[in-house]
Scaffold this motif. Sequence first.
Motif, PDB file in Angstrom:
ATOM      1  N   ALA A 140       0.856  -0.983  -0.099  1.00 30.26           N
ATOM      2  CA  ALA A 140      -0.074  -0.176   0.168  1.00 30.26           C
ATOM      3  C   ALA A 140       1.135   1.289  -0.078  1.00 30.26           C
ATOM      4  O   ALA A 140       1.727   0.853   0.655  1.00 30.26           O
ATOM      5  N   SER A 141       0.525   2.764  -0.426  1.00 31.28           N
ATOM      6  CA  SER A 141       0.991   3.356  -0.953  1.00 31.28           C
ATOM      7  C   SER A 141       1.257   4.526   1.076  1.00 31.28           C
ATOM      8  O   SER A 141      -0.199   3.819   1.644  1.00 31.28           O
ATOM      9  N   PRO A 142       2.772   4.492   1.735  1.00 36.70           N
ATOM     10  CA  PRO A 142       2.290   4.972   2.926  1.00 36.70           C
ATOM     11  C   PRO A 142       1.511   6.596   2.837  1.00 36.70           C
ATOM     12  O   PRO A 142       1.566   6.951   2.147  1.00 36.70           O
ATOM     13  N   LEU A 143       0.759   6.093   3.683  1.00 39.78           N
ATOM     14  CA  LEU A 143      -0.558   7.775   4.299  1.00 39.78           C
ATOM     15  C   LEU A 143       0.676   8.367   5.265  1.00 39.78           C
ATOM     16  O   LEU A 143       2.180   8.340   5.619  1.00 39.78           O
ATOM     17  N   GLN A 144       0.171   9.246   5.466  1.00 42.76           N
ATOM     18  CA  GLN A 144       0.373  10.044   6.890  1.00 42.76           C
ATOM     19  C   GLN A 144       0.488   9.501   8.170  1.00 42.76           C
ATOM     20  O   GLN A 144       0.201   8.923   8.410  1.00 42.76           O
ATOM     21  N   ARG A 145       2.054   9.833   7.909  1.00 44.30           N
ATOM     22  CA  ARG A 145       2.459   8.773   9.751  1.00 44.30           C
ATOM     23  C   ARG A 145       1.374   8.968  10.766  1.00 44.30           C
ATOM     24  O   ARG A 145       1.267  10.217  11.695  1.00 44.30           O
ATOM     25  N   THR A 146       0.786   8.265  11.089  1.00 39.65           N
ATOM     26  CA  THR A 146       0.023   8.696  12.538  1.00 39.65           C
ATOM     27  C   THR A 146       0.603   7.633  13.897  1.00 39.65           C
ATOM     28  O   THR A 146      -0.293   6.736  14.254  1.00 39.65           O
ATOM     29  N   LEU A 147       1.674   7.357  14.290  1.00 42.32           N
ATOM     30  CA  LEU A 147       2.254   6.786  15.686  1.00 42.32           C
ATOM     31  C   LEU A 147       0.941   6.945  16.413  1.00 42.32           C
ATOM     32  O   LEU A 147       0.722   7.760  16.875  1.00 42.32           O
ATOM     33  N   LEU A 197      -1.680  18.095  29.964  1.00 44.42           N
ATOM     34  CA  LEU A 197      -1.258  18.701  29.051  1.00 44.42           C
ATOM     35  C   LEU A 197      -2.036  18.869  28.219  1.00 44.42           C
ATOM     36  O   LEU A 197      -3.107  18.507  27.688  1.00 44.42           O
ATOM     37  N   THR A 198      -2.295  19.778  27.362  1.00 45.96           N
ATOM     38  CA  THR A 198      -3.113  19.867  26.588  1.00 45.96           C
ATOM     39  C   THR A 198      -1.932  19.787  24.866  1.00 45.96           C
ATOM     40  O   THR A 198      -0.724  18.788  24.987  1.00 45.96           O
ATOM     41  N   THR A 199      -3.189  19.103  23.783  1.00 46.08           N
ATOM     42  CA  THR A 199      -2.762  18.175  22.836  1.00 46.08           C
ATOM     43  C   THR A 199      -1.331  19.144  22.118  1.00 46.08           C
ATOM     44  O   THR A 199      -0.699  17.902  21.542  1.00 46.08           O
ATOM     45  N   ASP A 200      -1.228  20.462  22.655  1.00 45.87           N
ATOM     46  CA  ASP A 200      -0.242  21.086  21.583  1.00 45.87           C
ATOM     47  C   ASP A 200       1.055  21.323  22.727  1.00 45.87           C
ATOM     48  O   ASP A 200       2.048  20.794  21.817  1.00 45.87           O
ATOM     49  N   GLY A 201       0.765  21.214  24.048  1.00 42.79           N
ATOM     50  CA  GLY A 201       2.201  20.641  24.735  1.00 42.79           C
ATOM     51  C   GLY A 201       2.556  18.823  24.858  1.00 42.79           C
ATOM     52  O   GLY A 201       3.802  18.596  24.585  1.00 42.79           O
ATOM     53  N   LEU A 202       1.187  18.254  24.688  1.00 45.06           N
ATOM     54  CA  LEU A 202       1.465  16.577  24.034  1.00 45.06           C
ATOM     55  C   LEU A 202       2.677  16.719  22.268  1.00 45.06           C
ATOM     56  O   LEU A 202       3.856  16.435  22.309  1.00 45.06           O
ATOM     57  N   LYS A 203       2.012  17.566  21.758  1.00 46.65           N
ATOM     58  CA  LYS A 203       2.794  17.099  20.078  1.00 46.65           C
ATOM     59  C   LYS A 203       4.354  18.480  20.261  1.00 46.65           C
ATOM     60  O   LYS A 203       5.485  17.634  19.244  1.00 46.65           O
ATOM     61  N   ARG A 204       4.941  19.470  20.932  1.00 50.78           N
ATOM     62  CA  ARG A 204       5.502  19.761  21.138  1.00 50.78           C
ATOM     63  C   ARG A 204       6.417  19.404  21.710  1.00 50.78           C
ATOM     64  O   ARG A 204       8.175  19.163  21.347  1.00 50.78           O
ATOM     65  N   SER A 205       6.603  17.992  23.027  1.00 51.04           N
ATOM     66  CA  SER A 205       6.545  16.912  23.342  1.00 51.04           C
ATOM     67  C   SER A 205       7.584  15.484  22.646  1.00 51.04           C
ATOM     68  O   SER A 205       8.517  15.145  22.874  1.00 51.04           O
ATOM     69  N   ILE A 206       6.706  15.496  21.512  1.00 52.14           N
ATOM     70  CA  ILE A 206       6.614  14.330  20.807  1.00 52.14           C
ATOM     71  C   ILE A 206       7.462  14.739  19.134  1.00 52.14           C
ATOM     72  O   ILE A 206       8.383  13.282  18.390  1.00 52.14           O
ATOM     73  N   ILE A 207       6.888  15.672  18.378  1.00 54.48           N
ATOM     74  CA  ILE A 207       7.225  15.967  16.814  1.00 54.48           C
ATOM     75  C   ILE A 207       7.860  17.125  17.387  1.00 54.48           C
ATOM     76  O   ILE A 207       7.031  18.336  17.963  1.00 54.48           O
ATOM     77  N   GLU A 208       8.779  17.572  16.095  1.00 52.37           N
ATOM     78  CA  GLU A 208       9.577  18.719  16.414  1.00 52.37           C
ATOM     79  C   GLU A 208       8.719  19.406  15.044  1.00 52.37           C
ATOM     80  O   GLU A 208       8.464  20.649  14.741  1.00 52.37           O
ATOM     81  N   LYS A 209       7.936  19.088  13.944  1.00 47.06           N
ATOM     82  CA  LYS A 209       7.186  19.545  12.988  1.00 47.06           C
ATOM     83  C   LYS A 209       6.352  18.810  12.517  1.00 47.06           C
ATOM     84  O   LYS A 209       6.649  17.082  12.221  1.00 47.06           O
ATOM     85  N   ASP A 210       5.114  18.686  11.844  1.00 50.30           N
ATOM     86  CA  ASP A 210       4.783  17.578  11.089  1.00 50.30           C
ATOM     87  C   ASP A 210       5.126  17.341   9.748  1.00 50.30           C
ATOM     88  O   ASP A 210       5.642  18.306   9.201  1.00 50.30           O
ATOM     89  N   SER A 211       5.095  16.227   9.863  1.00 51.44           N
ATOM     90  CA  SER A 211       5.926  15.854   8.224  1.00 51.44           C
ATOM     91  C   SER A 211       5.138  14.402   8.137  1.00 51.44           C
ATOM     92  O   SER A 211       4.984  13.709   9.231  1.00 51.44           O
ATOM     93  N   MET A 212       5.468  13.542   7.073  1.00 58.15           N
ATOM     94  CA  MET A 212       5.025  12.420   6.934  1.00 58.15           C
ATOM     95  C   MET A 212       5.749  11.112   7.652  1.00 58.15           C
ATOM     96  O   MET A 212       4.907   9.783   8.233  1.00 58.15           O
ATOM     97  N   ASN A 240       6.992  12.180  10.946  1.00 55.09           N
ATOM     98  CA  ASN A 240       6.352  12.013  12.438  1.00 55.09           C
ATOM     99  C   ASN A 240       4.787  12.098  12.782  1.00 55.09           C
ATOM    100  O   ASN A 240       5.343  12.532  14.319  1.00 55.09           O
ATOM    101  N   GLY A 241       4.505  11.896  11.655  1.00 54.16           N
ATOM    102  CA  GLY A 241       3.289  13.095  12.858  1.00 54.16           C
ATOM    103  C   GLY A 241       2.592  11.715  13.201  1.00 54.16           C
ATOM    104  O   GLY A 241       3.087  10.464  13.336  1.00 54.16           O
ATOM    105  N   ILE A 242       1.724  12.339  14.485  1.00 56.91           N
ATOM    106  CA  ILE A 242       0.712  11.208  15.521  1.00 56.91           C
ATOM    107  C   ILE A 242      -0.783  10.647  15.377  1.00 56.91           C
ATOM    108  O   ILE A 242      -1.329  11.896  15.083  1.00 56.91           O
ATOM    109  N   CYS A 243      -0.753   9.741  16.247  1.00 56.40           N
ATOM    110  CA  CYS A 243      -2.662   9.841  16.317  1.00 56.40           C
ATOM    111  C   CYS A 243      -3.313  10.080  17.610  1.00 56.40           C
ATOM    112  O   CYS A 243      -2.241   9.591  18.807  1.00 56.40           O
ATOM    113  N   ASN A 244      -3.706  11.139  17.489  1.00 55.38           N
ATOM    114  CA  ASN A 244      -4.534  12.226  18.692  1.00 55.38           C
ATOM    115  C   ASN A 244      -5.498  11.699  19.288  1.00 55.38           C
ATOM    116  O   ASN A 244      -6.627  12.173  19.504  1.00 55.38           O
ATOM    117  N   ALA A 245      -6.058  10.476  18.365  1.00 58.17           N
ATOM    118  CA  ALA A 245      -7.835  11.022  18.384  1.00 58.17           C
ATOM    119  C   ALA A 245      -8.160  10.260  19.308  1.00 58.17           C
ATOM    120  O   ALA A 245      -9.719  10.753  19.751  1.00 58.17           O
TER     121      ALA A 245
END
Length: 469
Positions: free
Chosen positions: A238-245, A426-441, A443-448
């Motif tokens: 399958a074609s890789p989609l936006q990474r959402t670890l 912790l806010t969702t923005d605070g979590l993102k700042r802790s895990i990823i430095e920028k949105d990209s294919m 190092n995206g994360i699943c925050n569902a």
Amino acid sequence: MLAEIKGLNEECGVFAIWGHEKAAEVAYYGLHALQHRGQEGAGIVSSDGAHLHVHKGIGLINEVFNQSEFSRLQGNAAIGHVRYATQGGGSYENVQPLVFRSQKSSMALAHNGNLVNAHALKHQLEAQGSILQTTSDTEVLAHLIKRSGHLDMDEAIAQALSMIKGAYAFAILTEDQLYVAQDPRGLRPLSIGMLGGAYVVSSETCAFDVIGASYIREVQPGELLIINEQGMTSKRFASPLQRTLCSMEYVYFSRPDSDLNGLNVHASRKKMGKELAKEAPVEADVVTGVPDSSISAAIGFSEATGIPYELGLIKNRYVGRTFIQPSQELREQGVKMKLSAVRGIVEGKRVVMVDDSIVRGTTSKRIVKLLKEAGAKEVHVRIASPPIVNPCYYGIDTSTKGELIAANYSVEEIRDLIEADSLAYLTTDGLKRSIIEKDSMENGICNACFTGNYPTEIYPDTVLPVEKV
């Protein structure tokens, strides 16, 4: 009401090895390193080139295996699994790896994750004549492979993988090949390494350190690896989609000494604690973390605020994670067996208790009570993740909003229920700042579970309450 709310459970751990004369023994040690990912069942399947050999059972890895088992697990290839039951109960037939035998060949499957279209596929397979032997969603893939019509196993697996939806990290062992697959969004972690000339695959990199293997890379989203005597081949199903670890891998599930997406888990959790300190400061005398997964965040909170970090809570190392106990009664008793407050540290003090998450609330209430019974003057609870307000359908057993305290109560109401002096997340923005430095294919994360933004389609007829033992 609060007493009815239960604790959090996680998914599973997968380990595989190809090309080692003691493959089953190495798999055993690899599974030991992944034991935190599942404590209800464990199994290993080995291949000697002509036959698959299996041993599995209910319980911890060292309860399921003894030295005599390895004389029967012959061969230089093996896959292993430690299980917590999400889809499918904890009965023996659901313990993985699942083994399927036919006249021409056999295969064994080990799976971490959850298939959101499993029930729809089961209905389809049964209508076509398949007889399912387990209640696990993992079995679906085996039937799809056998019904594909392809004589070539590589193509059969690739076609079957393209039909399943959700989160999955698969290891599939036949008599002469090992297959490793990652879902197109990379929701569950899976890495590959080398042990001498042998290939090893693990849900977490900490297993590589335990067995002395070197890390090569993560298995890529939508990638199928084929490992045999000729070496390793990579192809796309399958074609890789936006990474959402899954962001909860960073928050809670993975061991601190594992690396995910190029980031060390301990370092990420320290950042969460520092972000939490910026967002929700409090006047206090000591900071303590709930062992073990919250200690890193507590250290980060302490460093950011200058409030001393202390071991205010001690874990009994001989008691398993309380939320994995199969009944609520055992779980409630397990909290007191598991943790003790250190009176000499917390007595008369204003304590900041840092925890990784609040899911159902009972554990937090009991820990606050432990600290106050030990003489803490105030207990301020700080959570190193956002409120969990949505179910997870990808391998964590929070399948309904009714199970989630933050989906049913405000922050202030939760504070009152757990009897804390203050509560902040912790806010969702605070979590993102802790895990990823920028949105990209990459190092995206699943925050569902925090936001309700699911990375895949959710099939309403497939979302069923999680079965319990």
